[in-house]
Design a protein around this motif. Structure first.
Motif, PDB file in Angstrom:
ATOM      1  N   ASP A  72     -20.454   7.873   6.717  1.00  0.00           N
ATOM      2  CA  ASP A  72     -20.628   8.390   5.423  1.00  0.00           C
ATOM      3  C   ASP A  72     -20.218   9.979   5.543  1.00  0.00           C
ATOM      4  O   ASP A  72     -19.483  10.605   4.655  1.00  0.00           O
ATOM      5  CB  ASP A  72     -22.019   8.297   4.946  1.00  0.00           C
ATOM      6  N   ASP A  73     -20.460  10.519   6.659  1.00  0.00           N
ATOM      7  CA  ASP A  73     -19.951  12.014   6.805  1.00  0.00           C
ATOM      8  C   ASP A  73     -18.454  12.085   6.633  1.00  0.00           C
ATOM      9  O   ASP A  73     -17.807  12.870   5.905  1.00  0.00           O
ATOM     10  CB  ASP A  73     -20.323  12.384   8.059  1.00  0.00           C
ATOM     11  N   VAL A  74     -17.882  11.102   7.653  1.00  0.00           N
ATOM     12  CA  VAL A  74     -16.326  11.139   7.709  1.00  0.00           C
ATOM     13  C   VAL A  74     -15.830  10.849   6.267  1.00  0.00           C
ATOM     14  O   VAL A  74     -14.798  11.426   5.578  1.00  0.00           O
ATOM     15  CB  VAL A  74     -15.973   9.958   8.460  1.00  0.00           C
ATOM     16  N   ILE A  75     -16.202   9.911   5.271  1.00  0.00           N
ATOM     17  CA  ILE A  75     -15.817   9.552   4.229  1.00  0.00           C
ATOM     18  C   ILE A  75     -16.053  10.864   3.125  1.00  0.00           C
ATOM     19  O   ILE A  75     -15.141  11.119   2.520  1.00  0.00           O
ATOM     20  CB  ILE A  75     -16.519   8.205   3.498  1.00  0.00           C
ATOM     21  N   ASP A  76     -17.243  11.456   3.216  1.00  0.00           N
ATOM     22  CA  ASP A  76     -17.523  12.630   2.374  1.00  0.00           C
ATOM     23  C   ASP A  76     -16.445  13.688   2.808  1.00  0.00           C
ATOM     24  O   ASP A  76     -15.684  14.180   1.721  1.00  0.00           O
ATOM     25  CB  ASP A  76     -18.736  13.109   2.522  1.00  0.00           C
ATOM     26  N   ILE A  77     -16.258  13.867   4.042  1.00  0.00           N
ATOM     27  CA  ILE A  77     -15.094  14.931   4.277  1.00  0.00           C
ATOM     28  C   ILE A  77     -13.769  14.495   3.808  1.00  0.00           C
ATOM     29  O   ILE A  77     -13.175  15.284   2.864  1.00  0.00           O
ATOM     30  CB  ILE A  77     -14.754  14.965   5.764  1.00  0.00           C
ATOM     31  N   ILE A  78     -13.413  13.135   3.690  1.00  0.00           N
ATOM     32  CA  ILE A  78     -11.891  12.940   3.182  1.00  0.00           C
ATOM     33  C   ILE A  78     -12.009  13.144   1.524  1.00  0.00           C
ATOM     34  O   ILE A  78     -10.952  13.604   1.251  1.00  0.00           O
ATOM     35  CB  ILE A  78     -11.670  11.223   3.654  1.00  0.00           C
ATOM     36  N   LEU A  79     -13.207  12.634   0.974  1.00  0.00           N
ATOM     37  CA  LEU A  79     -13.179  12.657  -0.510  1.00  0.00           C
ATOM     38  C   LEU A  79     -12.992  14.216  -0.996  1.00  0.00           C
ATOM     39  O   LEU A  79     -12.144  14.290  -1.838  1.00  0.00           O
ATOM     40  CB  LEU A  79     -14.504  12.084  -0.943  1.00  0.00           C
ATOM     41  N   LYS A  80     -13.708  15.008  -0.110  1.00  0.00           N
ATOM     42  CA  LYS A  80     -13.753  16.448  -0.403  1.00  0.00           C
ATOM     43  C   LYS A  80     -12.360  16.924  -0.397  1.00  0.00           C
ATOM     44  O   LYS A  80     -12.224  17.763  -1.019  1.00  0.00           O
ATOM     45  CB  LYS A  80     -14.803  17.073   0.398  1.00  0.00           C
ATOM     46  N   THR A  81     -11.602  16.674   0.936  1.00  0.00           N
ATOM     47  CA  THR A  81     -10.451  17.241   1.090  1.00  0.00           C
ATOM     48  C   THR A  81      -9.318  16.550   0.541  1.00  0.00           C
ATOM     49  O   THR A  81      -8.086  17.357   0.092  1.00  0.00           O
ATOM     50  CB  THR A  81     -10.307  17.378   2.769  1.00  0.00           C
ATOM     51  N   ALA A  82      -9.410  15.385   0.271  1.00  0.00           N
ATOM     52  CA  ALA A  82      -8.005  14.582  -0.244  1.00  0.00           C
ATOM     53  C   ALA A  82      -8.000  14.502  -1.754  1.00  0.00           C
ATOM     54  O   ALA A  82      -6.950  14.069  -2.135  1.00  0.00           O
ATOM     55  CB  ALA A  82      -7.871  13.411   0.451  1.00  0.00           C
ATOM     56  N   GLN A  83      -9.044  14.668  -2.323  1.00  0.00           N
ATOM     57  CA  GLN A  83      -8.878  14.508  -3.602  1.00  0.00           C
ATOM     58  C   GLN A  83      -8.618  15.691  -4.705  1.00  0.00           C
ATOM     59  O   GLN A  83      -8.613  16.836  -4.287  1.00  0.00           O
ATOM     60  CB  GLN A  83     -10.483  14.545  -4.274  1.00  0.00           C
ATOM     61  N   THR A  84      -7.455  15.098  -5.473  1.00  0.00           N
ATOM     62  CA  THR A  84      -7.077  16.306  -6.555  1.00  0.00           C
ATOM     63  C   THR A  84      -7.524  15.956  -7.994  1.00  0.00           C
ATOM     64  O   THR A  84      -7.447  16.846  -8.684  1.00  0.00           O
ATOM     65  CB  THR A  84      -5.465  16.369  -6.675  1.00  0.00           C
TER      66      THR A  84
END
Lengths: 113, 408
Positions: A72-84
Protein backbone atom coordinates in the motif's frame (compact mmCIF):
# COMPACT_ATOMS: atom_id res chain seq x y z
CA UNK A 1 4.08 -13.18 0.76
CA UNK A 2 5.31 -11.16 -2.17
CA UNK A 3 3.50 -8.92 -4.59
CA UNK A 4 4.31 -7.60 -8.02
CA UNK A 5 3.21 -4.03 -8.66
CA UNK A 6 3.02 -3.13 -12.36
CA UNK A 7 2.42 0.55 -12.98
CA UNK A 8 1.80 2.09 -16.41
CA UNK A 9 2.58 5.80 -16.08
CA UNK A 10 3.29 8.89 -18.16
CA UNK A 11 6.92 8.82 -19.40
CA UNK A 12 7.55 12.32 -18.06
CA UNK A 13 6.53 11.22 -14.54
CA UNK A 14 9.20 8.50 -14.34
CA UNK A 15 11.87 10.57 -12.58
CA UNK A 16 9.47 11.82 -9.93
CA UNK A 17 8.06 8.37 -9.19
CA UNK A 18 11.49 6.74 -9.09
CA UNK A 19 12.88 9.33 -6.69
CA UNK A 20 9.86 9.17 -4.39
CA UNK A 21 10.11 5.36 -4.28
CA UNK A 22 13.79 5.55 -3.36
CA UNK A 23 12.90 7.77 -0.40
CA UNK A 24 10.81 4.99 1.17
CA UNK A 25 13.65 2.50 0.58
CA UNK A 26 11.96 0.88 -2.38
CA UNK A 27 14.99 0.70 -4.64
CA UNK A 28 14.53 -2.17 -7.05
CA UNK A 29 12.54 -1.33 -10.13
CA UNK A 30 12.48 -2.50 -13.75
CA UNK A 31 11.51 0.14 -16.31
CA UNK A 32 10.27 -0.50 -19.85
CA UNK A 33 9.25 1.94 -22.57
CA UNK A 34 5.92 0.66 -23.83
CA UNK A 35 3.07 1.71 -26.09
CA UNK A 36 -0.56 1.29 -25.31
CA UNK A 37 -3.98 2.75 -25.12
CA UNK A 38 -6.75 3.13 -22.63
CA UNK A 39 -10.27 4.46 -22.82
CA UNK A 40 -9.18 7.68 -24.55
CA UNK A 41 -8.12 5.72 -27.68
CA UNK A 42 -5.13 7.91 -28.48
CA UNK A 43 -4.82 11.25 -30.24
CA UNK A 44 -5.24 12.61 -33.78
CA UNK A 45 -2.29 13.78 -35.89
CA UNK A 46 -2.60 15.73 -39.14
CA UNK A 47 -0.14 15.52 -42.07
CA UNK A 48 -0.68 17.30 -45.38
CA UNK A 49 -4.36 17.80 -44.77
CA UNK A 50 -5.10 14.22 -43.76
CA UNK A 51 -5.94 13.16 -40.21
CA UNK A 52 -4.54 10.01 -38.68
CA UNK A 53 -5.67 8.44 -35.41
CA UNK A 54 -2.55 7.51 -33.48
CA UNK A 55 -4.11 5.03 -31.09
CA UNK A 56 -1.02 3.74 -29.30
CA UNK A 57 0.68 6.27 -27.06
CA UNK A 58 4.10 5.96 -25.45
CA UNK A 59 3.96 5.01 -21.77
CA UNK A 60 6.43 3.80 -19.19
CA UNK A 61 5.95 0.52 -17.34
CA UNK A 62 7.42 -0.02 -13.86
CA UNK A 63 7.69 -3.49 -12.34
CA UNK A 64 8.31 -3.56 -8.62
CA UNK A 65 8.41 -6.63 -6.35
CA UNK A 66 7.60 -5.85 -2.72
CA UNK A 67 6.83 -7.56 0.56
CA UNK A 68 3.10 -7.76 1.15
CA UNK A 69 3.12 -5.20 4.00
CA UNK A 70 4.78 -2.54 1.82
CA UNK A 71 2.31 -2.82 -1.04
CA UNK A 72 0.00 0.00 0.00
CA UNK A 73 2.88 2.39 0.72
CA UNK A 74 4.27 1.89 -2.76
CA UNK A 75 0.87 2.31 -4.38
CA UNK A 76 0.32 5.52 -2.38
CA UNK A 77 3.65 6.93 -3.56
CA UNK A 78 2.90 6.13 -7.21
CA UNK A 79 -0.59 7.62 -6.92
CA UNK A 80 0.75 10.76 -5.29
CA UNK A 81 3.58 11.36 -7.79
CA UNK A 82 2.17 10.06 -11.10
CA UNK A 83 -1.27 11.61 -10.87
CA UNK A 84 -2.13 14.71 -12.91
CA UNK A 85 -5.91 14.23 -12.93
CA UNK A 86 -6.03 14.33 -16.73
CA UNK A 87 -6.88 11.48 -19.08
CA UNK A 88 -3.83 9.29 -19.72
CA UNK A 89 -2.38 9.01 -16.19
CA UNK A 90 -2.21 5.22 -16.51
CA UNK A 91 -2.98 2.23 -14.27
CA UNK A 92 -1.52 0.09 -11.50
CA UNK A 93 -1.87 -3.71 -11.43
CA UNK A 94 -1.13 -5.80 -8.34
CA UNK A 95 -0.55 -9.55 -8.50
CA UNK A 96 0.87 -12.26 -6.24
CA UNK A 97 4.39 -13.62 -6.79
CA UNK A 98 5.19 -17.25 -5.96
CA UNK A 99 8.85 -16.79 -5.20
CA UNK A 100 11.92 -14.65 -5.85
CA UNK A 101 15.49 -15.86 -6.31
CA UNK A 102 18.58 -13.64 -6.09
CA UNK A 103 20.87 -15.01 -8.75
CA UNK A 104 24.11 -13.86 -7.08
CA UNK A 105 23.56 -15.77 -3.82
CA UNK A 106 20.72 -18.17 -4.42
CA UNK A 107 18.66 -16.55 -1.59
CA UNK A 108 14.92 -16.99 -1.92
CA UNK A 109 11.68 -15.33 -0.79
CA UNK A 110 11.55 -12.07 1.17
CA UNK A 111 15.32 -12.02 1.71
CA UNK A 112 15.81 -11.90 -2.03
CA UNK A 113 13.62 -8.85 -2.63
CA UNK B 1 34.47 42.79 -71.00
CA UNK B 2 35.00 40.16 -73.68
CA UNK B 3 31.89 37.95 -73.77
CA UNK B 4 33.89 35.04 -75.16
CA UNK B 5 36.81 34.99 -72.73
CA UNK B 6 36.99 33.30 -69.35
CA UNK B 7 35.58 35.51 -66.59
CA UNK B 8 36.87 34.60 -63.16
CA UNK B 9 33.86 36.11 -61.35
CA UNK B 10 31.42 34.05 -63.41
CA UNK B 11 33.54 30.94 -63.02
CA UNK B 12 33.80 31.34 -59.24
CA UNK B 13 30.03 31.75 -58.94
CA UNK B 14 29.33 28.69 -61.10
CA UNK B 15 31.74 26.56 -59.03
CA UNK B 16 29.87 27.61 -55.90
CA UNK B 17 26.43 27.21 -57.50
CA UNK B 18 27.25 23.69 -58.64
CA UNK B 19 28.29 22.68 -55.13
CA UNK B 20 25.10 24.28 -53.76
CA UNK B 21 22.91 22.27 -56.13
CA UNK B 22 24.78 19.09 -55.23
CA UNK B 23 23.80 19.73 -51.59
CA UNK B 24 20.14 19.72 -52.62
CA UNK B 25 20.24 16.02 -53.52
CA UNK B 26 22.86 14.77 -51.09
CA UNK B 27 21.65 15.21 -48.44
CA UNK B 28 18.76 17.65 -49.11
CA UNK B 29 16.24 15.47 -50.95
CA UNK B 30 17.51 12.37 -49.15
CA UNK B 31 16.76 13.85 -45.71
CA UNK B 32 13.54 15.54 -46.80
CA UNK B 33 12.19 12.21 -48.02
CA UNK B 34 13.92 10.07 -45.39
CA UNK B 35 12.19 11.80 -42.50
CA UNK B 36 8.74 11.32 -43.99
CA UNK B 37 8.83 7.52 -44.36
CA UNK B 38 8.42 4.92 -41.65
CA UNK B 39 11.56 4.04 -39.76
CA UNK B 40 11.88 0.58 -41.33
CA UNK B 41 12.45 2.25 -44.74
CA UNK B 42 14.63 5.22 -43.85
CA UNK B 43 17.94 3.86 -45.19
CA UNK B 44 16.41 2.61 -48.43
CA UNK B 45 14.88 6.05 -48.98
CA UNK B 46 18.16 7.89 -48.32
CA UNK B 47 20.02 5.41 -50.48
CA UNK B 48 17.77 5.95 -53.52
CA UNK B 49 18.83 9.60 -53.67
CA UNK B 50 22.51 8.92 -52.94
CA UNK B 51 22.87 6.27 -55.62
CA UNK B 52 20.88 8.31 -58.15
CA UNK B 53 23.47 11.06 -57.73
CA UNK B 54 26.39 8.66 -58.18
CA UNK B 55 24.96 6.87 -61.23
CA UNK B 56 24.06 10.13 -62.95
CA UNK B 57 27.54 11.52 -62.21
CA UNK B 58 29.19 8.62 -64.03
CA UNK B 59 26.97 8.39 -67.11
CA UNK B 60 26.94 12.19 -67.43
CA UNK B 61 30.68 12.45 -68.09
CA UNK B 62 30.79 9.34 -70.27
CA UNK B 63 28.03 10.24 -72.76
CA UNK B 64 24.93 11.95 -71.35
CA UNK B 65 26.34 15.50 -71.24
CA UNK B 66 27.63 15.18 -74.78
CA UNK B 67 24.18 14.15 -76.03
CA UNK B 68 22.32 16.79 -74.03
CA UNK B 69 24.61 19.76 -74.57
CA UNK B 70 26.80 18.85 -77.54
CA UNK B 71 26.43 20.78 -80.80
CA UNK B 72 22.77 20.66 -81.81
CA UNK B 73 21.70 18.15 -84.46
CA UNK B 74 18.39 19.11 -86.05
CA UNK B 75 17.00 20.62 -82.84
CA UNK B 76 16.62 17.13 -81.39
CA UNK B 77 19.83 16.00 -79.71
CA UNK B 78 23.46 16.93 -79.11
CA UNK B 79 26.08 15.45 -81.43
CA UNK B 80 27.71 13.29 -78.76
CA UNK B 81 31.27 14.37 -79.55
CA UNK B 82 33.99 14.26 -76.87
CA UNK B 83 32.77 11.08 -75.17
CA UNK B 84 34.46 10.58 -71.77
CA UNK B 85 35.42 14.27 -72.09
CA UNK B 86 38.17 13.25 -74.49
CA UNK B 87 39.55 16.27 -76.28
CA UNK B 88 38.38 18.73 -73.64
CA UNK B 89 41.09 20.67 -71.84
CA UNK B 90 40.96 22.83 -68.73
CA UNK B 91 41.02 25.86 -71.02
CA UNK B 92 38.02 24.84 -73.15
CA UNK B 93 35.12 27.27 -72.66
CA UNK B 94 31.46 26.26 -72.66
CA UNK B 95 29.91 26.93 -76.09
CA UNK B 96 26.57 27.87 -74.48
CA UNK B 97 28.15 30.03 -71.76
CA UNK B 98 31.46 31.26 -73.14
CA UNK B 99 32.72 33.04 -70.02
CA UNK B 100 33.07 29.82 -67.99
CA UNK B 101 34.96 26.56 -68.60
CA UNK B 102 33.03 23.72 -70.19
CA UNK B 103 33.93 21.46 -67.28
CA UNK B 104 32.05 23.51 -64.69
CA UNK B 105 29.17 24.04 -67.12
CA UNK B 106 28.91 20.26 -67.51
CA UNK B 107 29.11 19.74 -63.76
CA UNK B 108 26.38 22.33 -63.20
CA UNK B 109 24.08 20.58 -65.69
CA UNK B 110 25.00 17.23 -64.09
CA UNK B 111 23.73 18.20 -60.64
CA UNK B 112 20.41 19.22 -62.23
CA UNK B 113 20.03 15.86 -63.94
CA UNK B 114 20.85 14.06 -60.70
CA UNK B 115 18.29 15.88 -58.56
CA UNK B 116 15.59 15.41 -61.20
CA UNK B 117 15.81 11.63 -61.12
CA UNK B 118 16.34 11.53 -57.33
CA UNK B 119 13.11 13.48 -56.82
CA UNK B 120 11.13 10.70 -58.55
CA UNK B 121 12.05 8.29 -55.76
CA UNK B 122 9.66 10.03 -53.36
CA UNK B 123 6.65 8.64 -55.21
CA UNK B 124 7.77 5.01 -55.09
CA UNK B 125 9.51 4.61 -51.72
CA UNK B 126 8.49 1.65 -49.60
CA UNK B 127 7.86 -0.81 -52.44
CA UNK B 128 10.21 -0.46 -55.41
CA UNK B 129 13.00 -2.99 -55.88
CA UNK B 130 16.36 -1.32 -55.36
CA UNK B 131 17.87 -3.23 -58.26
CA UNK B 132 15.10 -1.96 -60.52
CA UNK B 133 15.89 1.58 -59.34
CA UNK B 134 19.57 1.06 -60.22
CA UNK B 135 18.53 0.40 -63.83
CA UNK B 136 15.72 2.92 -63.94
CA UNK B 137 18.03 5.83 -63.07
CA UNK B 138 20.47 5.61 -66.03
CA UNK B 139 17.73 4.60 -68.49
CA UNK B 140 15.46 7.46 -67.46
CA UNK B 141 18.28 10.02 -67.59
CA UNK B 142 19.28 8.81 -71.05
CA UNK B 143 15.86 8.45 -72.63
CA UNK B 144 13.81 11.12 -70.85
CA UNK B 145 16.04 13.77 -69.31
CA UNK B 146 18.78 14.11 -71.91
CA UNK B 147 16.46 14.93 -74.86
CA UNK B 148 14.25 17.30 -72.86
CA UNK B 149 17.18 19.22 -71.43
CA UNK B 150 18.61 19.49 -74.93
CA UNK B 151 15.36 20.78 -76.38
CA UNK B 152 14.95 23.48 -73.70
CA UNK B 153 18.51 24.37 -72.66
CA UNK B 154 20.86 22.79 -75.18
CA UNK B 155 19.76 24.86 -78.17
CA UNK B 156 17.06 22.40 -79.26
CA UNK B 157 13.68 23.02 -80.85
CA UNK B 158 11.79 24.21 -77.75
CA UNK B 159 14.45 26.84 -77.10
CA UNK B 160 14.31 27.97 -80.73
CA UNK B 161 10.53 28.14 -80.49
CA UNK B 162 10.80 30.55 -77.59
CA UNK B 163 9.66 28.48 -74.59
CA UNK B 164 10.95 30.00 -71.34
CA UNK B 165 12.31 27.85 -68.53
CA UNK B 166 14.99 29.66 -66.59
CA UNK B 167 16.04 26.94 -64.15
CA UNK B 168 13.89 23.88 -64.79
CA UNK B 169 10.17 24.24 -64.11
CA UNK B 170 9.44 21.85 -66.96
CA UNK B 171 12.86 20.20 -67.53
CA UNK B 172 13.26 19.30 -63.86
CA UNK B 173 10.01 19.58 -61.92
CA UNK B 174 7.15 18.86 -64.29
CA UNK B 175 9.39 16.18 -65.81
CA UNK B 176 10.03 14.36 -62.51
CA UNK B 177 6.46 14.97 -61.28
CA UNK B 178 4.91 13.25 -64.31
CA UNK B 179 7.42 10.39 -64.17
CA UNK B 180 6.67 9.99 -60.48
CA UNK B 181 2.93 9.81 -61.12
CA UNK B 182 3.28 7.21 -63.87
CA UNK B 183 5.75 5.07 -61.93
CA UNK B 184 3.70 5.06 -58.71
CA UNK B 185 0.52 4.15 -60.60
CA UNK B 186 2.34 1.32 -62.37
CA UNK B 187 3.75 0.02 -59.07
CA UNK B 188 0.42 0.15 -57.25
CA UNK B 189 -0.32 1.16 -53.68
CA UNK B 190 1.73 0.21 -50.64
CA UNK B 191 0.11 -2.00 -48.01
CA UNK B 192 0.25 0.91 -45.58
CA UNK B 193 -0.37 4.21 -47.36
CA UNK B 194 -0.45 6.40 -44.25
CA UNK B 195 1.89 9.39 -44.22
CA UNK B 196 3.23 9.22 -40.67
CA UNK B 197 6.70 10.80 -40.66
CA UNK B 198 9.10 8.83 -38.47
CA UNK B 199 11.39 11.83 -37.96
CA UNK B 200 9.98 15.11 -39.19
CA UNK B 201 13.12 16.91 -37.97
CA UNK B 202 15.10 15.20 -40.79
CA UNK B 203 12.60 16.62 -43.26
CA UNK B 204 12.93 20.13 -41.85
CA UNK B 205 16.72 19.93 -42.24
CA UNK B 206 16.30 18.51 -45.75
CA UNK B 207 13.89 21.26 -46.78
CA UNK B 208 16.19 23.92 -45.33
CA UNK B 209 19.09 22.52 -47.36
CA UNK B 210 16.87 22.56 -50.45
CA UNK B 211 16.04 26.21 -49.88
CA UNK B 212 19.72 27.08 -49.38
CA UNK B 213 20.93 25.02 -52.34
CA UNK B 214 18.20 26.41 -54.55
CA UNK B 215 20.04 29.75 -54.67
CA UNK B 216 22.66 27.91 -56.71
CA UNK B 217 19.97 26.20 -58.75
CA UNK B 218 18.13 29.39 -59.71
CA UNK B 219 20.63 32.24 -59.42
CA UNK B 220 23.28 29.92 -60.89
CA UNK B 221 21.10 29.40 -63.95
CA UNK B 222 22.07 32.92 -65.04
CA UNK B 223 25.40 31.17 -65.82
CA UNK B 224 27.14 34.37 -64.73
CA UNK B 225 27.70 36.48 -61.61
CA UNK B 226 25.59 39.43 -62.64
CA UNK B 227 22.42 41.41 -62.09
CA UNK B 228 20.20 38.71 -63.54
CA UNK B 229 21.58 36.16 -61.07
CA UNK B 230 20.89 38.60 -58.24
CA UNK B 231 17.36 39.23 -59.47
CA UNK B 232 16.72 35.48 -59.66
CA UNK B 233 18.14 35.08 -56.15
CA UNK B 234 15.71 37.56 -54.61
CA UNK B 235 12.74 36.26 -56.61
CA UNK B 236 13.54 32.73 -55.40
CA UNK B 237 13.65 33.66 -51.75
CA UNK B 238 10.49 35.77 -52.01
CA UNK B 239 8.38 33.06 -53.66
CA UNK B 240 9.60 30.42 -51.21
CA UNK B 241 8.69 32.48 -48.18
CA UNK B 242 5.30 33.32 -49.71
CA UNK B 243 4.68 29.62 -50.40
CA UNK B 244 5.46 28.68 -46.81
CA UNK B 245 3.14 31.35 -45.43
CA UNK B 246 0.25 30.56 -47.77
CA UNK B 247 0.39 26.84 -46.96
CA UNK B 248 0.31 27.67 -43.28
CA UNK B 249 -2.75 29.84 -43.85
CA UNK B 250 -4.48 26.97 -45.69
CA UNK B 251 -3.63 24.65 -42.79
CA UNK B 252 -5.11 27.08 -40.28
CA UNK B 253 -8.28 27.50 -42.34
CA UNK B 254 -8.68 23.76 -42.95
CA UNK B 255 -7.71 22.22 -39.60
CA UNK B 256 -7.29 25.13 -37.23
CA UNK B 257 -3.62 24.42 -36.62
CA UNK B 258 -0.44 25.35 -38.50
CA UNK B 259 1.78 22.30 -39.19
CA UNK B 260 5.54 22.13 -39.68
CA UNK B 261 5.19 19.61 -42.52
CA UNK B 262 2.73 21.99 -44.18
CA UNK B 263 5.13 24.91 -43.83
CA UNK B 264 8.10 23.09 -45.39
CA UNK B 265 5.88 21.61 -48.10
CA UNK B 266 4.69 25.12 -48.99
CA UNK B 267 8.28 26.34 -49.09
CA UNK B 268 9.26 23.58 -51.52
CA UNK B 269 6.20 24.36 -53.67
CA UNK B 270 7.30 28.01 -53.75
CA UNK B 271 10.81 26.97 -54.80
CA UNK B 272 9.47 24.73 -57.55
CA UNK B 273 7.03 27.32 -58.90
CA UNK B 274 9.57 30.14 -59.08
CA UNK B 275 12.20 27.93 -60.76
CA UNK B 276 11.16 28.52 -64.40
CA UNK B 277 10.26 32.14 -63.70
CA UNK B 278 13.02 33.41 -61.42
CA UNK B 279 15.14 34.94 -64.19
CA UNK B 280 12.22 36.63 -65.91
CA UNK B 281 9.83 38.01 -63.29
CA UNK B 282 9.72 40.91 -60.86
CA UNK B 283 9.61 40.57 -57.09
CA UNK B 284 5.87 41.26 -57.23
CA UNK B 285 5.50 38.47 -59.76
CA UNK B 286 7.47 36.17 -57.44
CA UNK B 287 5.17 37.01 -54.53
CA UNK B 288 2.07 36.11 -56.52
CA UNK B 289 3.61 32.94 -57.97
CA UNK B 290 4.75 31.75 -54.54
CA UNK B 291 1.58 32.64 -52.72
CA UNK B 292 -0.72 30.97 -55.27
CA UNK B 293 1.25 27.77 -55.76
CA UNK B 294 0.49 26.25 -52.34
CA UNK B 295 -3.23 26.33 -53.14
CA UNK B 296 -2.73 24.28 -56.32
CA UNK B 297 -0.45 21.71 -54.71
CA UNK B 298 -2.62 21.44 -51.60
CA UNK B 299 -5.63 20.76 -53.80
CA UNK B 300 -3.72 18.10 -55.74
CA UNK B 301 -2.72 16.37 -52.51
CA UNK B 302 -5.99 16.46 -50.63
CA UNK B 303 -8.51 16.24 -53.47
CA UNK B 304 -6.93 14.83 -56.63
CA UNK B 305 -4.92 12.07 -54.94
CA UNK B 306 -7.74 10.55 -52.85
CA UNK B 307 -10.18 10.94 -55.75
CA UNK B 308 -8.06 8.93 -58.16
CA UNK B 309 -6.57 6.71 -55.48
CA UNK B 310 -2.95 6.58 -56.68
CA UNK B 311 -0.31 6.09 -54.01
CA UNK B 312 2.23 8.85 -54.62
CA UNK B 313 4.00 8.12 -51.33
CA UNK B 314 5.50 11.57 -50.67
CA UNK B 315 3.39 13.65 -53.08
CA UNK B 316 6.04 14.22 -55.76
CA UNK B 317 3.37 14.84 -58.38
CA UNK B 318 1.41 17.29 -56.22
CA UNK B 319 4.52 19.26 -55.23
CA UNK B 320 6.78 19.08 -58.30
CA UNK B 321 4.31 18.27 -61.04
CA UNK B 322 1.61 20.75 -60.10
CA UNK B 323 3.80 23.60 -58.80
CA UNK B 324 6.12 23.06 -61.79
CA UNK B 325 3.15 23.30 -64.12
CA UNK B 326 1.93 26.48 -62.44
CA UNK B 327 5.43 27.97 -62.56
CA UNK B 328 5.75 27.26 -66.29
CA UNK B 329 2.39 28.91 -66.98
CA UNK B 330 3.15 31.82 -64.64
CA UNK B 331 6.42 32.45 -66.49
CA UNK B 332 4.36 33.01 -69.63
CA UNK B 333 2.15 35.42 -67.72
CA UNK B 334 4.62 37.42 -65.65
CA UNK B 335 7.86 37.50 -67.72
CA UNK B 336 8.96 41.15 -67.72
CA UNK B 337 11.24 42.40 -70.50
CA UNK B 338 12.97 44.88 -68.19
CA UNK B 339 14.13 41.97 -65.97
CA UNK B 340 15.30 39.81 -68.88
CA UNK B 341 15.02 40.96 -72.49
CA UNK B 342 14.53 37.34 -73.62
CA UNK B 343 11.16 37.03 -71.91
CA UNK B 344 7.98 39.01 -72.63
CA UNK B 345 4.90 37.54 -70.98
CA UNK B 346 1.18 37.92 -71.51
CA UNK B 347 0.89 40.75 -68.98
CA UNK B 348 3.53 42.68 -70.92
CA UNK B 349 1.72 42.35 -74.22
CA UNK B 350 2.88 39.01 -75.65
CA UNK B 351 0.03 36.44 -75.54
CA UNK B 352 1.99 34.08 -77.84
CA UNK B 353 4.34 33.34 -74.95
CA UNK B 354 1.53 31.31 -73.35
CA UNK B 355 1.35 29.17 -76.50
CA UNK B 356 5.09 28.41 -76.34
CA UNK B 357 4.76 27.57 -72.67
CA UNK B 358 1.82 25.22 -73.35
CA UNK B 359 3.77 23.46 -76.12
CA UNK B 360 6.71 23.05 -73.72
CA UNK B 361 4.41 21.67 -71.00
CA UNK B 362 2.58 19.32 -73.37
CA UNK B 363 5.85 18.00 -74.79
CA UNK B 364 7.33 17.27 -71.38
CA UNK B 365 4.12 15.59 -70.12
CA UNK B 366 3.89 13.31 -73.17
CA UNK B 367 7.61 12.49 -73.43
CA UNK B 368 8.20 11.93 -69.72
CA UNK B 369 4.90 10.13 -69.11
CA UNK B 370 5.16 7.93 -72.19
CA UNK B 371 8.75 6.82 -71.80
CA UNK B 372 8.45 6.33 -68.05
CA UNK B 373 5.55 3.95 -68.72
CA UNK B 374 7.63 2.04 -71.29
CA UNK B 375 10.58 1.82 -68.88
CA UNK B 376 8.34 0.66 -66.03
CA UNK B 377 6.83 -2.03 -68.26
CA UNK B 378 10.18 -3.30 -69.54
CA UNK B 379 11.78 -3.40 -66.09
CA UNK B 380 8.71 -5.08 -64.61
CA UNK B 381 8.70 -7.82 -67.27
CA UNK B 382 12.46 -8.44 -67.02
CA UNK B 383 13.78 -8.06 -63.46
CA UNK B 384 10.55 -7.06 -61.69
CA UNK B 385 9.68 -3.64 -60.32
CA UNK B 386 8.11 -4.33 -56.96
CA UNK B 387 9.46 -6.06 -53.84
CA UNK B 388 7.86 -9.21 -52.44
CA UNK B 389 4.94 -8.68 -50.00
CA UNK B 390 6.91 -10.01 -47.03
CA UNK B 391 9.86 -7.75 -47.87
CA UNK B 392 7.53 -4.78 -47.86
CA UNK B 393 6.00 -5.85 -44.54
CA UNK B 394 9.38 -6.37 -42.92
CA UNK B 395 10.68 -3.02 -44.17
CA UNK B 396 13.10 -2.46 -47.02
CA UNK B 397 16.11 -1.57 -44.85
CA UNK B 398 16.34 -5.08 -43.46
CA UNK B 399 15.01 -7.03 -46.44
CA UNK B 400 16.96 -5.26 -49.23
CA UNK B 401 20.05 -3.94 -47.45
CA UNK B 402 20.41 -6.04 -44.26
CA UNK B 403 20.78 -2.87 -42.25
CA UNK B 404 18.56 -0.91 -39.91
CA UNK B 405 18.47 2.82 -39.37
CA UNK B 406 18.12 2.77 -35.61
CA UNK B 407 19.52 0.68 -32.77
CA UNK B 408 17.98 2.54 -29.87
Amino acid sequence: MLKEITAIIRPDKLEEVKNALAEIQCKGVTVTEVKGRGRQLGVTESYRGRDYKVDLLPKTRLEIIVNDKDTDDVIDIILKTAQTGDIGDGKIFISPVDDVVRIRTGERGEKAV
Amino acid sequence: MDPTALNSGDTAWMLISTALVMLMTVPGVALYYGGLVKKENVLNTLFMSLIAFAITSVIWVIYAYQLAFGTDVGGLIGNGANLFFNGITSATLAPLAPTIPITIYAAFELVFAAITVALISGAVVGRMKFKAWLLFVPLWITIVYVPISHWVWGGGWLAKLGALDFAGGTVVHLDCGIAALVLCIYLGSRKDVRLLPHNLGYSVIGAALLWFGWFGFNAGSALAANGLASSAFLATNTATAAGMISWMIIDIIKTGKPTVLGAITGAVCGLVAITPACGYVTVTGALIIGFATSFFSYYAMTWLKPRFGYDDSLDVFAVHGISGLWGALATGLFAAPFINSLGVGLFYGNPMQMVWQLIDIGTVVVWSGGWTLVLAYVLDKTIGLRVEPEEEREGLDISLHEESGYRI
